[in-house]
Design an enzyme around this catalytic site. Structure first.
Site, PDB file in Angstrom:
ATOM      1  N   LYS A  79       0.843  -1.200   0.000  1.00  0.00           N
ATOM      2  CA  LYS A  79       0.000   0.000   0.000  1.00  0.00           C
ATOM      3  C   LYS A  79       0.876   1.247   0.000  1.00  0.00           C
ATOM      4  O   LYS A  79       1.880   1.304   0.724  1.00  0.00           O
ATOM      5  CB  LYS A  79      -0.908  -0.005   1.233  1.00  0.00           C
ATOM      6  CG  LYS A  79      -1.888   1.157   1.301  1.00  0.00           C
ATOM      7  CD  LYS A  79      -2.778   1.040   2.525  1.00  0.00           C
ATOM      8  CE  LYS A  79      -3.795   2.169   2.617  1.00  0.00           C
ATOM      9  NZ  LYS A  79      -4.672   2.048   3.805  1.00  0.00           N
ATOM     10  N   SER A 154      -9.695   2.085   3.090  1.00  0.00           N
ATOM     11  CA  SER A 154      -8.825   2.812   2.185  1.00  0.00           C
ATOM     12  C   SER A 154      -7.833   1.940   1.413  1.00  0.00           C
ATOM     13  O   SER A 154      -7.309   2.353   0.403  1.00  0.00           O
ATOM     14  CB  SER A 154      -8.038   3.855   2.980  1.00  0.00           C
ATOM     15  OG  SER A 154      -7.178   3.222   3.914  1.00  0.00           O
ATOM     16  N   SER A 178      -9.797  -0.288   7.252  1.00  0.00           N
ATOM     17  CA  SER A 178      -9.269  -0.195   5.887  1.00  0.00           C
ATOM     18  C   SER A 178      -8.614  -1.443   5.338  1.00  0.00           C
ATOM     19  O   SER A 178      -8.264  -1.476   4.165  1.00  0.00           O
ATOM     20  CB  SER A 178      -8.260   0.946   5.801  1.00  0.00           C
ATOM     21  OG  SER A 178      -8.944   2.151   5.691  1.00  0.00           O
TER      22      SER A 178
HETATM   23  N1  GLN Z   1     -12.920   4.382   6.599  1.00  0.00           N
HETATM   24  C1  GLN Z   1     -12.238   4.818   7.773  1.00  0.00           C
HETATM   25  C2  GLN Z   1     -11.819   6.255   7.626  1.00  0.00           C
HETATM   26  O1  GLN Z   1     -12.144   6.829   6.659  1.00  0.00           O
HETATM   27  C3  GLN Z   1     -11.071   3.947   8.027  1.00  0.00           C
HETATM   28  C4  GLN Z   1      -9.870   4.281   7.269  1.00  0.00           C
HETATM   29  C5  GLN Z   1      -8.716   3.431   7.639  1.00  0.00           C
HETATM   30  O2  GLN Z   1      -8.865   2.407   8.287  1.00  0.00           O
HETATM   31  N2  GLN Z   1      -7.528   3.847   7.246  1.00  0.00           N
HETATM   32  O3  GLN Z   1     -11.181   6.806   8.481  1.00  0.00           O
END
Ligand code: GLN
Length: 477
Positions: A79, A154, A178
């Site tokens: 990532k 994400s 994410s």
């Molecule tokens: N969807 C969550 C956010 O927008 C989690 C994102 C993540 O785990 N990096 O913060």
């Protein structure tokens, strides 16, 4: 070469049986991934030099009769919030479009030491903020299972490459879901280890008290092997744990008889019917395997989203302050004063979601509101952690859905950030409590959209989590 039939073991067998060399595999995997990438936009950068030099090392070790490592020759994607020395790391942000890190994240270093071949860097939401991968400055990722749908976020790119067969394994990061949510949306396995299990050194900070690095793979066994490689104490991260790292894969004997599984009432109340049916069918499989199920409560779940979006934005507003046009990259053209330069650099560089979070986080930390929001959220976080501690006095594992619904259409939720935030309801509590949790595929809806089963266990008991997931995966095929 489509990698979707390959596992860590099949590659090892191929290498040792002289069916192919690591170099041949790397060349073919890179060619395939580059050719397929336009379909999904899952990779942002390829790293052929690094891939080939690691592959060559693996081939040399095999020729010399040495152990080529636990991940020998396995094509892996990383990532793009995780630093790779000499390979561009953008965090899917305009601000870091040309940023070349001078060092490797510990997880990356350990993967290469184990012979893992890094093919490239995967697309994600900007600074890992989002649930659909639509917040990337370099365009969204399309879900390989249904190209008009989001892959989740994400870590959408990291889930997509494994589902697409353009990598065997990948690394993602999870702050509020994410890893598990994109794994669920793309039909692959995704693991969020215990907080502190994997060093965060070289992971670009979003919300430091919640950030985790973790694996994606097709099979549970492969995630178990990858986690063992990257886990363990690292002097470069003071929050990394000293706890010994067991051989997770060796514990996967398929036997979960007598394990006590908790089903949180709060996770089953408002489930969309198709997702709910698939989760209940998975629970039936676990029962047939000899697990004992019981209803449990995680009573503070309804407060998790509010709590998370206070704490995560507070930490993000502080962490993102470092992108000022002086360090790292991208500076707006000459301005009259230093503060102008900061303002314009940040104004041009950050996307809308990052700005929204910086504003929200700055607000909840401000002198007048700190007690009302930030302090209150920290108290709620303790209550959520206590929910898990109490539940784990009665059960060995907790299972439930990952997401209230399967992958949604691209564009469907972008204009409604609150509805996007609400999709994180089942994943956020795991990060707030710091317990290990994962998503394992448990079937598809009538439209062919994957659904993931979520499994939680006690702190540092990833072994039990992998055992449940692996037994389920084998039994459900
Ligand atoms: N969807 C969550 C956010 O927008 C989690 C994102 C993540 O785990 N990096 O913060």
């Amino acid at each position: 070469m489509n990698l979707s039939e390959h596992t860590i073991d099949s590659i090892r067998a191929g290498l040792l049986g002289k069916q192919f060399t690591a170099t041949e595999l790397a060349v073919q995997a890179l060619a395939y991934a580059q050719a397929e990438n336009p379909k999904t936009n899952a990779y942002l950068t390829f790293s052929p030099d690094r891939a080939l030099s690691t592959a060559l090392e693996v081939d040399k070790k095999i020729a010399a009769g040495e152990d080529p490592g636990a991940l020998a020759g396995v094509p892996i994607a990383i990532k793009d919030v995780i630093l790779t020395r000499g390979v561009r790391t953008t965090c899917a942000s305009r601000l870091l479009e040309r940023y070349i890190p001078p060092y490797d994240a510990t997880a990356v270093q350990r993967i290469e030491q184990a012979g893992g071949v890094i093919l490239g860097k995967t697309n994600c939401d900007e600074f890992a903020m989002g649930s659909s991968n639509e917040n990337s400055a370099f365009g969204p990722v399309r879900n390989p299972v249904a190209l008009d749908r989001v892959p989740g976020g994400s870590s959408g790119g990291s889930a997509a490459v494994v589902a697409q067969g353009t990598a065997v394994l990948s690394l993602g990061s999870d702050t509020g879901g994410s890893i598990r949510q994109p794994a669920s949306f793309c039909g692959v396995t995704g693991v969020t280890p215990t907080y502190g299990r994997v060093s965060r050194y070289g992971l670009t900070a979003f919300a430091s008290s919640l950030d985790h690095i973790g694996p994606f793979s097709r099979s549970v066994r492969d995630s178990a092997t990858l986690l063992r490689v990257i886990a363990g104490r690292d002097e470069m991260d003071a929050t990394s744990a000293f706890a010994p790292v067991p051989d997770y894969a060796a514990a996967l004997d398929g036997n979960v008889r007598g394990m006590r599984i908790g089903l949180p009432r709060e996770y089953f109340e408002n489930l969309a019917s198709e997702t709910g049916d698939l989760i209940l069918r998975a629970v039936d499989v676990l029962k047939k395997l000899g697990c004992e199920t019981q209803e449990i409560r995680l009573p503070h779940t309804p407060y998790a989203i509010a709590c998370y979006y206070v704490i995560a934005t507070a930490e993000a507003s502080s962490n993102l302050a470092r992108y000022d046009g002086v360090r790292y990259t991208s500076r707006a053209d000459a301005r009259d004063t230093l503060s102008d330069m900061y303002r314009v650099t940040r104004g041009e560089g950050f996307g809308a979601e990052c700005k929204r979070r910086i504003m929200l986080g700055t607000y909840v930390l401000s002198a007048g509101y700190y007690d009302a929001y930030y302090l209150k959220a920290q108290k709620v976080r303790s209550l959520i952690a206590r929910d898990y501690a109490e539940a784990f006095e009665q059960v060995d594992a907790i299972v439930g859905p990952v997401s209230p619904f399967p992958a949604f259409k691209l564009g469907e939720k972008v204009d409604d950030p609150v509805s996007m935030y609400l999709s994180d309801i089942y994943t956020i509590t795991g990060d707030l409590a710091g317990v290990p949790c994962m998503s394992v595929p448990c079937g598809t809806t009538a439209d062919g959209l994957p659904v993931g089963l979520q499994i939680f266990t006690r702190h540092f008991n990833e072994t039990a989590m992998f055992r449940v997931a692996d037994a389920y995966q084998k039994a459900s095929n």
